[in-house]
Design a protein around this motif. Structure first.
Motif: not given
Lengths: 378, 457
Positions: B101-106, B158-164, B180-187, B207-210
């Motif tokens: 919940p802190e990183s808002r992801c699953a 859609v799904t794409r917008d929640y896939l980390l 990864g778990k970061t909400l931003k990632n442009v690498s 494994e899927i991070i959402l």
């Protein structure tokens, strides 16, 4: 072949897979062949001549509770249950009875009940009744016949159900009788076993005995007997489930209920709820009990999840039946209720059996138990 | 055909119980929610990532096709063994690994059912927005592979917008991690999103991070019925033009309303030409105000019947028509082809009129359900596969429909995927150069073309 008559059912299947969401067997065993969609496709391919009936094939169709959850979930109106019953019948024609069910069916045809006992012992549940009337509920004439059913007659774990039922009817001064040794199995297990052709003699006998008493109504505490009579017996008699009878007696006044400070939930038996449409009567009864807190299960009424006791699954695969019962217990736990009430001896047996084997702390009762408890507090 | 030696090698990896090749098993993995069926050579149900990696090494060495399949609810035929091979089923990889919940992801395994995840994260006051109609059955792995959408897409995407991020087993058996778990990632290149919607052709997700969002405290549900389709369309424009972002904006056309009426679940006035189901969610004060404004928009633009739900039960009743629609249509004829052509929002009325025209031209029954807020149409072709002559007309109508959508600046598929349903139309939307680029990408990941070959490219 019967399958030709129901070809419309599997042609109607659009393979969307939505039935996978509600099938307790499919959700437990994962593999597509055990899901309703898988079974419908297997039936279709068999009917098309692409596939022979093998032991594997038989095993797949035996792993079904006939609970009807798929049928109410299907968006395109496929009556899966009809397909599955037709397949079981076809399998019996080609391969004979399922080995785990064969003994029960053979004994049923000889003894006219699903236990191994002689049918003359059908009324033995009366032995523990203290103020048993002299007629022992066997009469020459009666308004109502209480059709006890095999399971509640012979299995000690649920013999309290008929004892409760006669007590309630007696208290309410209902003119009723039982058929005792002259009550034969209603035939329901034969449908699930794929041998519905053997039902006729049983039906004829039961109808004749009920008519001989001049009864206008038959009451059932077993949802499957109730449903079988409603769907298969050619009769104009009024047919009522115990919950409907009791609801009526509470409303009309002859039964007064006392306070019970308990939190209960209610499990809709498949054959009473989804498959016979009786949802409100049991809830009305529970709401009539003063002090009782009633909480619904997460999946209730039409969406109720089978306890694991349907479709002769217990005979075909007891372990699978037990795993599904465990899921039911988890669902009950989620409600926080101390007691799970149902209105079916088979549901009681299945859930309570699992509770006992796992040494869990949960009270599993038939609704007649609750009513009698409440009356005792009145 | 796969030799017994190879079968035994794969059987050794996944275990006897989870290597299936009986006729009963092969038949039940020969289909998904689309029409054509193909018998696979075997089905495997691996228990973990390493088993999958080991199987892929064998498959790559022996050039055996592997077709990933989860719940098999997709309606574009992206999980059938079109060119033979082994179906890889994800039933056993069904664990929610972590809700953070802190990183808002699953973090989940691919076989987790969408609705199970929704339920689990709701306990933390969180929501996973993509809600395809199959959500009670379809899995996150399948949702990612098809980039699934749903009615909430108007607001939430859609799904794409929640896939980390992803863990992926490549056809070579190598394992990579993306994002990864970061909400931003442009690498680097965005391999995560490249995987999303790749329909099982590039790699196998293990494994899927959402990303998750806060669960909205309130919602307003409205239903408006129009005697003129254009009035419904201008209402859609008005709502969006007013800066309101509805959660859901569904349109049901005359044909489908008729079918629902005949189905017996609800009755609609004879003059009804279109029904809009509109939902907004958010903070209660905002939702209340938006609900009132939308109600006014509907009335001003000619809706002859507008209802705004004031209880969850009423909201449920308003959803009834939309929920029943597909089933009602599906039960009318033996088969129902669900189209998915999508056009820019303002082209929606033109596209619906085109569909009516096509239906009349080819004498076929086509009803329209549309996620009107994002221009995503679901024309429903009610037909019978066994009727060869009718199927020829259906096919012509399909081609004309897709051509029209593309001509309007639209796409072949808004959310259902290409699979084997629309691969023949790819050149309508993409230049040869674009298709060659995609084939090149496929080749980099899967040089031996063993992952879901024959689908999509």
């Amino acid at each position: 072949m019967i399958l030709n008559e129901i070809a419309n059912e599997f042609d109607q299947c659009i393979k969307c897979g939505l039935c996978l969401a509600t099938c307790p067997v499919g959700k437990t065993l994962f593999l597509e062949k055990y899901t309703p969609r898988g079974k419908v496709q297997l039936a279709k391919r068999y009917a098309a001549g692409d596939l022979e009936i093998s032991e594997h094939y038989r095993d797949i169709f035996a792993k079904c509770l006939l609970c009807g959850a798929c049928t109410v979930t299907c968006p395109s109106g496929v009556d899966q249950k009809t397909v599955f019953l037709a397949m079981r019948e076809e399998i019996v024609k080609k391969q004979g009875l399922h080995p785990n069910v064969e003994a029960a069916v053979t004994s049923l045809l000889v003894n006219h009940n699903i236990s191994d006992e002689d049918n003359s012992e059908r009324g033995d549940w009366r032995d523990d009744i203290r103020d048993l009337p002299e007629h022992m509920y066997e009469k020459e004439r009666a308004d109502v016949v209480y059709f006890v059913g095999c399971v509640a007659s012979f299995f000690p774990m649920v013999q309290s159900i008929p004892r409760n039922m006669v007590r309630i009817l007696q208290l309410a001064s209902v003119d009723f009788a039982i058929l005792a040794g002259e009550e034969w199995c209603c035939g329901f297990p034969l449908i699930g076993a794929g041998a519905p052709g053997e039902m006729k003699a049983l039906m004829d006998h039961n109808l004749e005995k009920v008519k001989a008493l001049g009864a206008r109504e038959v009451a059932f505490s077993c949802p499957s007997c109730y449903r079988t009579w409603k769907e298969h017996y050619p009769t104009d008699l009024k047919l009522s489930h115990s919950t409907q009878v009791i609801e009526r007696l509470i409303k009309e006044g002859p039964i007064s209920l006392g306070e019970l400070r308990e939190t209960v939930t209610y499990h809709d038996p498949c054959d009473l709820g989804r498959n016979a449409g009786v949802f409100d009567a049991p809830r009305e009864i529970l709401r009539s009990i003063p002090g009782l807190t009633f909480v619904e299960l997460a999946s209730n009424r039409n969406q109720s999840i089978c306890c694991g006791g349907g479709g002769n699954l217990e005979m075909a695969d007891a372990a699978l039946s037990g795993r599904i019962a465990q899921n039911k217990i988890e669902e009950v736990r989620q409600t926080g209720a101390d007691i799970v009430v149902t209105a079916c001896q088979q549901c009681v047996r299945t859930i309570k059996g699992k509770v006992r084997r796992e040494k869990l702390d949960l009270d599993v009762v038939d609704i007649t138990d609750m009513v009698v408890r409440s009356i005792s507090h009145g | 055909m796969i030799s017994d030696t190879i079968k035994n090698e794969i059987r050794g990896i996944v275990g006897d119980e989870w290597f299936l090749d009986s006729p009963e098993d092969l038949i039940t993995y020969s289909y998904d929610g689309f029409l054509p069926e193909f018998m696979p050579d075997a089905v495997i149900v691996p228990g973990d990532r390493d088993e999958i990696a080991s199987v892929m090494k064998v498959a790559n060495r022996e050039r055996i096709n592997i077709i990933p399949r989860a719940a098999g609810t997709n309606i574009c035929g992206s999980s059938v063994a079109r060119k033979g091979g082994i179906i890889l089923a994800f039933h056993r990889l069904n664990r929610i690994i972590e809700i953070d919940p802190e990183s808002r992801c699953a973090v989940v395994q691919p076989g987790v059912v969408n609705a199970e995840l929704q339920k689990a994260v709701a306990a933390y006051g969180l929501m996973y927005p993509p809600d395809p109609a199959s959500m009670f059955v379809s899995t996150i792995g399948g949702n990612v592979a098809l980039n699934a959408g749903g009615p909430r897409g108007v607001k939430y995407g859609v799904t794409r917008d929640y896939l980390l991020g992803l863990e992926v087993v490549l056809p070579s058996g190598e394992i990579i991690r993306t994002g990864g778990k970061t909400l931003k990632n442009v690498s680097g290149y965005d391999l995560t999103r490249l995987m999303c919607g790749s329909e099982g052709t590039l790699g196998i997700f293990t494994e899927i991070i959402l990303r998750l969002v806060p669960l909205s405290p309130a919602k307003a549900t409205l239903q408006a019925i129009y005697a003129d389709l254009d009035d419904a369309a201008t209402t859609v424009s008005a709502i969006i033009g007013a800066g309101i972002v509805p959660t859901t904006l569904e349109l049901i056309d005359r044909t489908v309303l008729d079918v629902i009426s005949n189905y017996g679940d609800a009755q609609f006035s004879d003059k009804a030409q279109a029904l809009l189901l509109i939902e907004v969610d958010g903070e209660d004060i905002l939702v209340e105000a938006q609900g009132k404004r939308i109600e006014a928009f509907c009335k001003e633009r000619g809706a002859f019947q507008v209802e705004r739900a004031s209880t969850p039960e009423e909201a449920d009743r308003l959803w009834q028509a939309r929920r029943t629609a597909f089933g009602a249509v599906a039960s009318l004829r033996p088969n129902c082809i669900v189209e998915d052509a999508t056009v820019p929002v303002k082209m929606l009325p033109a596209m619906i009129r085109k569909i009516v025209e096509i239906a009349e031209k080819y004498h076929i029954q086509i009803g329209v359900l549309a996620h009107a807020g994002d221009g995503n149409l679901h024309p429903l072709f009610m037909t019978d596969l066994r009727d060869k002559e009718e199927m020829e007309r259906v096919d012509k109508a399909l081609v004309e429909l897709v051509e029209a959508a593309i001509a309007m600046g639209g796409t072949l598929s808004g959310e259902h995927g290409i699979g084997i349903a629309k691969d023949r139309f790819m050149s309508m939307e993409f230049s040869q150069t674009s298709i060659d680029l995609m084939r090149g990408i496929k080749k980099v990941f899967d040089p031996n073309n063993i992952l879901n070959p024959g689908s999509f490219l």
